[in-house]
Write a protein that holds these residues in place. Structure first.
Motif, PDB file in Angstrom:
ATOM      1  N   THR A   1      46.636  -7.012 -31.977  1.00 45.81           N
ATOM      2  CA  THR A   1      46.101  -6.761 -30.658  1.00 45.81           C
ATOM      3  C   THR A   1      46.670  -5.772 -29.701  1.00 45.81           C
ATOM      4  N   VAL A   2      45.975  -4.757 -29.248  1.00 43.30           N
ATOM      5  CA  VAL A   2      46.871  -3.921 -28.356  1.00 43.30           C
ATOM      6  C   VAL A   2      46.022  -3.939 -26.863  1.00 43.30           C
ATOM      7  N   LEU A   3      46.592  -4.275 -25.886  1.00 40.83           N
ATOM      8  CA  LEU A   3      46.197  -4.175 -24.489  1.00 40.83           C
ATOM      9  C   LEU A   3      46.322  -2.695 -23.948  1.00 40.83           C
ATOM     10  N   LEU A   4      45.300  -2.031 -23.614  1.00 42.20           N
ATOM     11  CA  LEU A   4      45.222  -0.648 -23.167  1.00 42.20           C
ATOM     12  C   LEU A   4      44.983  -0.727 -21.803  1.00 42.20           C
ATOM     13  N   GLN A   5      44.072  -1.657 -21.343  1.00 41.31           N
ATOM     14  CA  GLN A   5      43.719  -1.660 -20.018  1.00 41.31           C
ATOM     15  C   GLN A   5      43.370  -3.459 -19.651  1.00 41.31           C
ATOM     16  N   HIS A   6      44.123  -3.636 -18.282  1.00 43.22           N
ATOM     17  CA  HIS A   6      44.192  -4.813 -18.242  1.00 43.22           C
ATOM     18  C   HIS A   6      43.002  -5.219 -17.313  1.00 43.22           C
ATOM     19  N   HIS A   7      41.832  -5.485 -17.723  1.00 44.52           N
ATOM     20  CA  HIS A   7      40.567  -6.052 -16.881  1.00 44.52           C
ATOM     21  C   HIS A   7      40.916  -7.105 -16.387  1.00 44.52           C
ATOM     22  N   ARG A   8      40.415  -7.732 -15.019  1.00 47.16           N
ATOM     23  CA  ARG A   8      40.592  -9.070 -14.628  1.00 47.16           C
ATOM     24  C   ARG A   8      39.805 -10.093 -15.352  1.00 47.16           C
ATOM     25  N   THR A   9      39.123  -9.833 -16.012  1.00 51.98           N
ATOM     26  CA  THR A   9      38.250 -10.726 -17.062  1.00 51.98           C
ATOM     27  C   THR A   9      39.270 -11.305 -18.199  1.00 51.98           C
ATOM     28  N   TYR A  10      40.344 -10.643 -18.360  1.00 46.49           N
ATOM     29  CA  TYR A  10      41.222 -11.086 -19.445  1.00 46.49           C
ATOM     30  C   TYR A  10      42.059 -12.168 -19.186  1.00 46.49           C
ATOM     31  N   ASP A  11      42.143 -13.354 -20.007  1.00 44.38           N
ATOM     32  CA  ASP A  11      42.959 -14.190 -19.615  1.00 44.38           C
ATOM     33  C   ASP A  11      44.149 -13.999 -20.763  1.00 44.38           C
ATOM     34  N   LEU A  12      45.146 -13.240 -20.382  1.00 41.71           N
ATOM     35  CA  LEU A  12      46.274 -12.941 -21.065  1.00 41.71           C
ATOM     36  C   LEU A  12      47.034 -13.960 -21.904  1.00 41.71           C
ATOM     37  N   GLN A  13      47.067 -15.151 -21.035  1.00 46.35           N
ATOM     38  CA  GLN A  13      48.083 -16.389 -21.577  1.00 46.35           C
ATOM     39  C   GLN A  13      47.081 -16.904 -22.662  1.00 46.35           C
ATOM     40  N   GLY A  14      46.020 -17.045 -22.607  1.00 50.96           N
ATOM     41  CA  GLY A  14      45.273 -17.700 -23.643  1.00 50.96           C
ATOM     42  C   GLY A  14      45.086 -16.677 -24.675  1.00 50.96           C
ATOM     43  N   LEU A  15      44.900 -15.470 -24.538  1.00 48.49           N
ATOM     44  CA  LEU A  15      45.005 -14.171 -25.340  1.00 48.49           C
ATOM     45  C   LEU A  15      46.054 -14.155 -26.280  1.00 48.49           C
ATOM     46  N   ALA A  16      47.447 -14.266 -25.551  1.00 48.87           N
ATOM     47  CA  ALA A  16      48.621 -14.337 -26.315  1.00 48.87           C
ATOM     48  C   ALA A  16      48.935 -15.463 -27.213  1.00 48.87           C
ATOM     49  N   VAL A  17      48.118 -16.711 -26.932  1.00 53.66           N
ATOM     50  CA  VAL A  17      48.156 -17.693 -27.824  1.00 53.66           C
ATOM     51  C   VAL A  17      47.290 -17.425 -29.057  1.00 53.66           C
ATOM     52  N   LYS A  18      46.109 -16.827 -28.936  1.00 52.25           N
ATOM     53  CA  LYS A  18      45.209 -16.460 -30.004  1.00 52.25           C
ATOM     54  C   LYS A  18      45.613 -15.664 -31.157  1.00 52.25           C
ATOM     55  N   ALA A  19      46.258 -14.434 -30.432  1.00 51.65           N
ATOM     56  CA  ALA A  19      46.537 -13.266 -31.098  1.00 51.65           C
ATOM     57  C   ALA A  19      47.684 -13.351 -32.330  1.00 51.65           C
ATOM     58  N   GLN A  20      47.399 -12.808 -33.405  1.00 46.18           N
ATOM     59  CA  GLN A  20      48.265 -12.975 -34.296  1.00 46.18           C
ATOM     60  C   GLN A  20      49.724 -12.002 -33.894  1.00 46.18           C
ATOM     61  N   LEU A  21      49.454 -10.913 -33.166  1.00 52.65           N
ATOM     62  CA  LEU A  21      50.409  -9.991 -32.760  1.00 52.65           C
ATOM     63  C   LEU A  21      49.870  -9.240 -31.754  1.00 52.65           C
ATOM     64  N   LEU A  22      50.416  -9.398 -30.379  1.00 53.81           N
ATOM     65  CA  LEU A  22      50.027  -8.564 -29.221  1.00 53.81           C
ATOM     66  C   LEU A  22      50.812  -7.702 -28.640  1.00 53.81           C
ATOM     67  N   LEU A  23      50.565  -6.447 -28.494  1.00 51.35           N
ATOM     68  CA  LEU A  23      51.249  -5.364 -27.807  1.00 51.35           C
ATOM     69  C   LEU A  23      50.844  -5.107 -26.428  1.00 51.35           C
ATOM     70  N   ASP A  24      51.656  -5.433 -25.389  1.00 49.63           N
ATOM     71  CA  ASP A  24      50.947  -5.236 -24.044  1.00 49.63           C
ATOM     72  C   ASP A  24      51.542  -3.930 -23.544  1.00 49.63           C
ATOM     73  N   THR A  25      50.589  -2.869 -23.331  1.00 48.16           N
ATOM     74  CA  THR A  25      51.176  -1.547 -22.574  1.00 48.16           C
ATOM     75  C   THR A  25      51.195  -1.656 -21.264  1.00 48.16           C
ATOM     76  N   ARG A  26      50.679  -2.805 -20.788  1.00 46.01           N
ATOM     77  CA  ARG A  26      50.438  -2.557 -19.110  1.00 46.01           C
ATOM     78  C   ARG A  26      51.384  -3.769 -18.534  1.00 46.01           C
ATOM     79  N   GLY A  27      52.128  -4.180 -19.169  1.00 54.80           N
ATOM     80  CA  GLY A  27      53.297  -5.240 -18.738  1.00 54.80           C
ATOM     81  C   GLY A  27      52.559  -6.350 -17.892  1.00 54.80           C
ATOM     82  N   ALA A  28      51.202  -6.798 -18.445  1.00 48.55           N
ATOM     83  CA  ALA A  28      50.525  -7.704 -17.726  1.00 48.55           C
ATOM     84  C   ALA A  28      50.622  -9.213 -18.291  1.00 48.55           C
ATOM     85  N   THR A  29      51.218  -9.374 -19.166  1.00 47.20           N
ATOM     86  CA  THR A  29      51.491 -10.729 -19.795  1.00 47.20           C
ATOM     87  C   THR A  29      52.751 -11.172 -19.491  1.00 47.20           C
ATOM     88  N   PRO A  30      52.943 -12.613 -19.356  1.00 48.30           N
ATOM     89  CA  PRO A  30      54.097 -13.083 -18.909  1.00 48.30           C
ATOM     90  C   PRO A  30      55.186 -12.658 -19.828  1.00 48.30           C
TER      91      PRO A  30
END
Length: 413
Positions: A377-406
């Motif tokens: 999963t690749v985060l290209l744009q950080h919309h405010r509706t995205y729960d990134l903490q929850g997403l980080a738990v669910k995603a098998q592999l997460l690349l954050d291009t916006r530095g938005a995740t903890p």
């Protein structure tokens, strides 16, 4: 029916201007040669980029705004503002076709004592050169004598509710001092502060400087992003610390590419190129390719090939919380992933349909379910509706291009 103002071009520059004018009690027509946006606005439907809501459009209509495709309306106003688009042409100079068309339509109906303003991004010298010539030839009137002519750079940041039209100072450069004062009188009704430039060339160059400033600084942090990844340094922490300096530093953040309507201009007609801007453009244009390289490397490190990998792209717009896709790097990233054989899908709460190479990209309905199913999963744009903490738990592999995740919750650009 006469109006105080004609806004020529109902895009990202024209509509906010028309909204501010109507809010200030200025009777306004919105002219565009494309019947589609005119019909949509007349029916009370908002623009597809999400810059204005349906309720805001309805308030404009009830407040005296009239969208039209009838050029005859241009001959019945006191002030006309050209807000036509000027995209980059094949030679990397601004394409002034739409500005030229708007000027010709206005010139054929221009009346004495009208104030004509240009807000479109243009090369320095356009207002007192190309625009002045077209208006004078088409009308038989003389700029600075029979009508006022000035330039004022569009400065709005789409979706920014903190710095709207009223609170953003308006720079004005007139052909003559009287032209400047006429423009200042108009904009003074809409904004809290008017800044007088020495002339139209200075005002035009303000836009050039502001846009290139953004692109050059983004290029710097994009290069730092690549370097810091190679060094094992957390750039996002570096920026967090650096921006505590109270002078001499302005924080910019890296990303997968540079989108938006304000394009960097490194060539000004026949003049010498702006070497730093040219280099910045090269750096920023490489970022989508770099993101795809990072994707392939991450998949490989986890025992998977890019070929056949399920890749979910989150956020396809160029800005958070807007539907505007102008210049978004998501398209190139998707194309490059497809070239590697990846199976690409996307999620974006603001984009219901996305096509790449004229083919529809599958849209994920359930974000968490799609992230759990995707290999990457690749985060290209950080919309405010995205729960990134929850997403980080669910995603098998997460690349954050916006530095938005903890820190530590995902791989960051």
């Amino acid at each position: 029916m006469p109006a105080d103002l004609a806004v020529i071009g109902l895009g990202h520059l024209g509509l906010p201007l028309a909204q501010a004018a109507v809010a200030a009690g200025v009777d306004t027509i919105g002219y565009d040669t494309d019947p589609r946006p005119v019909a949509e606005l007349a029916a009370g439907r908002p623009p597809v980029d999400g810059s204005l809501t349906a309720s805001e459009i309805r308030r404009m209509l009830s407040g005296g705004f009239r969208p039209t495709t009838n050029p005859a309306e241009l001959g019945r106003v006191r002030t006309a503002v050209i807000c036509a688009p000027t995209p980059l042409g094949p030679d990397r100079t601004l394409d002034l076709t739409a500005v030229t068309d708007a000027a010709r339509a206005l010139a054929a109906r221009l009346r004495p004592h009208t104030t004509v303003l240009l807000e479109s991004p243009v090369h320095p010298g356009t207002t007192e050169g190309l625009l002045r010539d077209l208006l004078e030839e088409g009308s038989g009137l003389r700029a600075g004598q029979d009508f006022h002519l000035a330039y004022s750079p569009g400065r709005l940041d789409p979706g920014n509710r903190t710095h709207g039209f009223t609170g953003t100072p308006k720079v004005i450069g007139g052909l003559t001092p009287a032209c400047t004062e006429s423009a200042a009188a108009f904009y003074g009704r809409l904004t809290d502060k008017v800044v007088r430039a020495r002339g139209p060339r200075e005002a035009e160059t303000v836009k050039l400087l502001e846009t290139n400033f953004r692109h050059v600084n983004i290029a710097l942090v994009n290069e730092m992003s690549v370097l810091c990844h190679e060094l094992g340094v957390d750039l996002w922490d570096v920026i967090r610390c650096a921006e505590t300096k109270p002078f001499g530093f302005h924080a910019f953040r890296p990303g997968p590419g540079v989108g938006g309507h304000g394009v960097a201009v490194d060539t000004i007609g026949t003049h010498r190129p702006l070497r730093m801007v040219e280099l910045a453009g090269q750096v920023n244009e490489r970022m989508p390719q770099y993101v795809v390289q990072r994707c392939a490397t991450l998949l490989n490190e986890h025992g998977k090939s890019a070929r056949g990998a399920r890749v979910l792209l989150l956020g396809t717009t160029y800005k958070p919380d807007l539907a505007d896709r102008e210049g978004s790097p998501a398209d190139e990233i998707a194309r490059r992933l497809m070239d590697l054989g990846a199976v690409v899908s996307y999620h974006d709460p603001h984009v219901s349909d996305w096509r790449v190479r004229d083919l529809p990209v599958p849209r994920a309905d359930s974000l968490y379910e799609a992230a759990a199913h995707a290999d990457l999963t690749v985060l290209l744009q950080h919309h405010r509706t995205y729960d990134l903490q929850g997403l980080a738990v669910k995603a098998q592999l997460l690349l954050d291009t916006r530095g938005a995740t903890p820190a530590g919750a995902a791989h960051r650009l």
